[in-house]
Design a protein around this motif. Structure first.
Motif, mmCIF file in Angstrom:
data_model
loop_
_atom_site.group_PDB
_atom_site.id
_atom_site.type_symbol
_atom_site.label_atom_id
_atom_site.label_comp_id
_atom_site.label_asym_id
_atom_site.label_seq_id
_atom_site.Cartn_x
_atom_site.Cartn_y
_atom_site.Cartn_z
ATOM 1 N N LEU A 219 0.827 -1.203 0.000
ATOM 2 C CA LEU A 219 0.000 0.000 0.000
ATOM 3 C C LEU A 219 0.864 1.257 0.000
ATOM 4 O O LEU A 219 0.595 2.217 -0.725
ATOM 5 C CB LEU A 219 -0.931 -0.003 1.220
ATOM 6 N N TRP A 220 1.915 1.249 0.809
ATOM 7 C CA TRP A 220 2.825 2.407 0.860
ATOM 8 C C TRP A 220 3.440 2.677 -0.514
ATOM 9 O O TRP A 220 3.507 3.822 -0.962
ATOM 10 C CB TRP A 220 3.913 2.173 1.901
ATOM 11 N N ARG A 221 3.878 1.615 -1.187
ATOM 12 C CA ARG A 221 4.525 1.794 -2.496
ATOM 13 C C ARG A 221 3.564 2.399 -3.510
ATOM 14 O O ARG A 221 3.972 3.183 -4.374
ATOM 15 C CB ARG A 221 5.088 0.455 -2.995
ATOM 16 N N GLU A 222 2.286 2.042 -3.420
ATOM 17 C CA GLU A 222 1.316 2.636 -4.342
ATOM 18 C C GLU A 222 1.162 4.135 -4.097
ATOM 19 O O GLU A 222 1.102 4.932 -5.039
ATOM 20 C CB GLU A 222 -0.032 1.924 -4.208
ATOM 21 N N VAL A 223 1.114 4.541 -2.823
ATOM 22 C CA VAL A 223 1.039 5.974 -2.517
ATOM 23 C C VAL A 223 2.305 6.684 -2.998
ATOM 24 O O VAL A 223 2.229 7.775 -3.585
ATOM 25 C CB VAL A 223 0.833 6.203 -1.009
ATOM 26 N N ASP A 224 3.451 6.070 -2.789
ATOM 27 C CA ASP A 224 4.720 6.655 -3.226
ATOM 28 C C ASP A 224 4.732 6.877 -4.737
ATOM 29 O O ASP A 224 5.177 7.925 -5.230
ATOM 30 C CB ASP A 224 5.876 5.741 -2.807
ATOM 31 N N ALA A 225 4.225 5.913 -5.499
ATOM 32 C CA ALA A 225 4.212 6.026 -6.961
ATOM 33 C C ALA A 225 3.326 7.186 -7.419
ATOM 34 O O ALA A 225 3.692 7.953 -8.314
ATOM 35 C CB ALA A 225 3.723 4.715 -7.585
ATOM 36 N N VAL A 226 2.157 7.341 -6.792
ATOM 37 C CA VAL A 226 1.259 8.432 -7.163
ATOM 38 C C VAL A 226 1.842 9.774 -6.736
ATOM 39 O O VAL A 226 1.749 10.769 -7.461
ATOM 40 C CB VAL A 226 -0.144 8.208 -6.556
ATOM 41 N N ALA A 227 2.471 9.809 -5.563
ATOM 42 C CA ALA A 227 3.116 11.047 -5.107
ATOM 43 C C ALA A 227 4.206 11.483 -6.082
ATOM 44 O O ALA A 227 4.297 12.667 -6.450
ATOM 45 C CB ALA A 227 3.694 10.853 -3.709
ATOM 46 N N GLU A 270 -9.754 8.079 -2.455
ATOM 47 C CA GLU A 270 -9.046 9.175 -3.113
ATOM 48 C C GLU A 270 -7.799 8.665 -3.837
ATOM 49 O O GLU A 270 -7.443 9.152 -4.910
ATOM 50 C CB GLU A 270 -8.669 10.241 -2.080
ATOM 51 N N MET A 271 -7.140 7.654 -3.265
ATOM 52 C CA MET A 271 -5.971 7.069 -3.932
ATOM 53 C C MET A 271 -6.362 6.414 -5.244
ATOM 54 O O MET A 271 -5.654 6.538 -6.254
ATOM 55 C CB MET A 271 -5.299 6.035 -3.032
ATOM 56 N N VAL A 272 -7.490 5.714 -5.264
ATOM 57 C CA VAL A 272 -7.964 5.095 -6.509
ATOM 58 C C VAL A 272 -8.225 6.174 -7.554
ATOM 59 O O VAL A 272 -7.837 6.040 -8.727
ATOM 60 C CB VAL A 272 -9.224 4.244 -6.246
ATOM 61 N N ARG A 273 -8.855 7.262 -7.156
ATOM 62 C CA ARG A 273 -9.138 8.353 -8.082
ATOM 63 C C ARG A 273 -7.843 8.958 -8.631
ATOM 64 O O ARG A 273 -7.691 9.165 -9.841
ATOM 65 C CB ARG A 273 -9.958 9.448 -7.393
ATOM 66 N N ALA A 278 -3.521 9.580 -12.825
ATOM 67 C CA ALA A 278 -2.110 9.529 -13.204
ATOM 68 C C ALA A 278 -1.777 8.346 -14.106
ATOM 69 O O ALA A 278 -0.649 8.225 -14.586
ATOM 70 C CB ALA A 278 -1.233 9.471 -11.949
ATOM 71 N N GLY A 279 -2.747 7.444 -14.347
ATOM 72 C CA GLY A 279 -2.475 6.248 -15.133
ATOM 73 C C GLY A 279 -1.610 5.242 -14.412
ATOM 74 O O GLY A 279 -0.874 4.474 -15.040
ATOM 75 N N ILE A 280 -1.691 5.219 -13.062
ATOM 76 C CA ILE A 280 -0.879 4.320 -12.239
ATOM 77 C C ILE A 280 -1.788 3.298 -11.560
ATOM 78 O O ILE A 280 -2.707 3.675 -10.818
ATOM 79 C CB ILE A 280 -0.092 5.113 -11.174
ATOM 80 N N PRO A 281 -1.581 2.002 -11.794
ATOM 81 C CA PRO A 281 -2.410 0.991 -11.135
ATOM 82 C C PRO A 281 -2.184 1.001 -9.617
ATOM 83 O O PRO A 281 -1.049 1.105 -9.149
ATOM 84 C CB PRO A 281 -1.923 -0.329 -11.743
ATOM 85 N N VAL A 282 -3.257 0.910 -8.844
ATOM 86 C CA VAL A 282 -3.161 0.839 -7.381
ATOM 87 C C VAL A 282 -4.058 -0.303 -6.895
ATOM 88 O O VAL A 282 -5.023 -0.097 -6.166
ATOM 89 C CB VAL A 282 -3.549 2.182 -6.729
ATOM 90 N N PRO A 283 -3.731 -1.548 -7.266
ATOM 91 C CA PRO A 283 -4.625 -2.669 -6.971
ATOM 92 C C PRO A 283 -4.825 -2.937 -5.484
ATOM 93 O O PRO A 283 -5.915 -3.336 -5.067
ATOM 94 C CB PRO A 283 -3.955 -3.853 -7.668
#
Length: 305
Positions: A219-227, A270-273, A278-283
């Motif tokens: 989960l942390w890595r997904e937030v990092d990628a979007v950030a 909000e992360m999914v949105r 950003a075109g980044i998968p957050v499964p």
């Protein structure tokens, strides 16, 4: 610059910290904003904080009038209604400080009253709400970490807020890069608030189970990628909260335990949105969002076949 009139929207677990620190200091210049049945109940019963009953000045937004400082501590699903109140209390020099978790409330408030009104903040407090009221430790509360979005220098309005908080015993820290700090807390909430809420376990699980740690790290890595896609730098790896009792239950699990709806929309929703934007998968975030929504439906009795 001196702050004399302060309004608080949201007399809950976070708002109680400011009621504790400012209500007696400012008297009727400190207004708790409410209407309808909520206003009547607060006027009649007050609010019990750390075992003491506080009776505050409670007013509707239009009664309170223009404020020097507005503290927004409401739940995310009540932010829309809060913004309508904010509009009625905002003047030329009003400062607005949103203490909600997440990274979205400032954008929504700015769209309504202008970004120039806002200071950006992270609230760090361990508080609980139970039948006896709201409880927190003033000595152990880290407090408000805040700053300006576009400068790493403390401005006059930052200094005015610091002076007010110091007078009320409220801890505050000026942060040079407040946006990164907000996103670090956002990543912490998503990675630590949510998995334990699904599992129904204390936060010691992040130390004691490689499986829980794996979920939190993903989960942390997904937030990092979007950030990163937004030009925001946060710690690249999962950082567990330090110095917390293993049995501690964070806010999302507290809500589920009490049968309340959670703030999952502000977190994983909000992360999914933002991931789609950003075109980044957050499964992992997407799965977590739907799982907690399903738990809420269960608590609402939807599956009592």
């Amino acid at each position: 610059m001196k702050i004399e009139k302060v309004a608080l929207i949201g007399a809950g677990a976070v708002g109680a910290y400011f009621i504790w620190g400012l209500s007696e200091k400012l008297g009727e210049d400190f207004s708790v904003i409410a209407d309808g049945e909520r206003k009547e109940r607060l006027e009649r019963e007050g609010l019990t904080i750390n075992g003491r009953r506080y009776h505050m000045h409670v007013a509707r937004a239009e009664e309170a009038g223009i404020q020097d400082l507005i503290l927004v501590c409401t739940k995310y699903d009540a932010l829309g209604a809060a913004i309508e109140g904010i509009k009625k209390m905002t003047g030329k020099s009003t400062i607005i400080l949103s203490l909600l978790n997440g990274v979205d409330s400032e954008r929504r408030i700015a769209e309504a009253v202008g970004e120039e009104r806002l200071l950006y903040a992270v609230m760090r407090i361990a508080s609980t709400r139970n039948e006896a009221g709201i409880e927190f430790s003033p000595e152990e509360t880290a407090g408000v970490f805040f700053g300006e979005k576009d400068t790493n220098k403390p401005t006059e309005r930052v200094k005015a807020v610091e002076e007010l908080f110091a007078a009320g015993g409220i801890r505050s820290v000026f942060v040079e890069n407040i946006i990164s700090d907000m996103w670090n807390k956002y990543a912490s909430n998503i990675s630590q608030n949510l998995p334990q809420a699904i599992l129904g376990v204390g936060c010691g699980a992040y130390q004691d189970s490689e499986h829980v740690f794996f979920i939190a790290s993903a989960l942390w890595r997904e937030v990092d990628a979007v950030a990163k896609a937004r030009g925001i730098s946060i710690a690249p790896e999962f950082i567990p909260f330090k110095g917390v009792e293993k049995k501690a239950r964070y806010s999302t699990l507290q809500d589920i335990d009490a049968g309340r709806h959670t703030e999952i929309e502000m977190f994983a929703g909000e992360m999914v949105r933002m991931g789609k934007e950003a075109g980044i998968p957050v499964p992992f975030c997407e799965y977590t969002y739907h799982t907690i929504r399903a738990i809420e439906e269960r608590n609402d009795g939807k599956f009592e076949y």
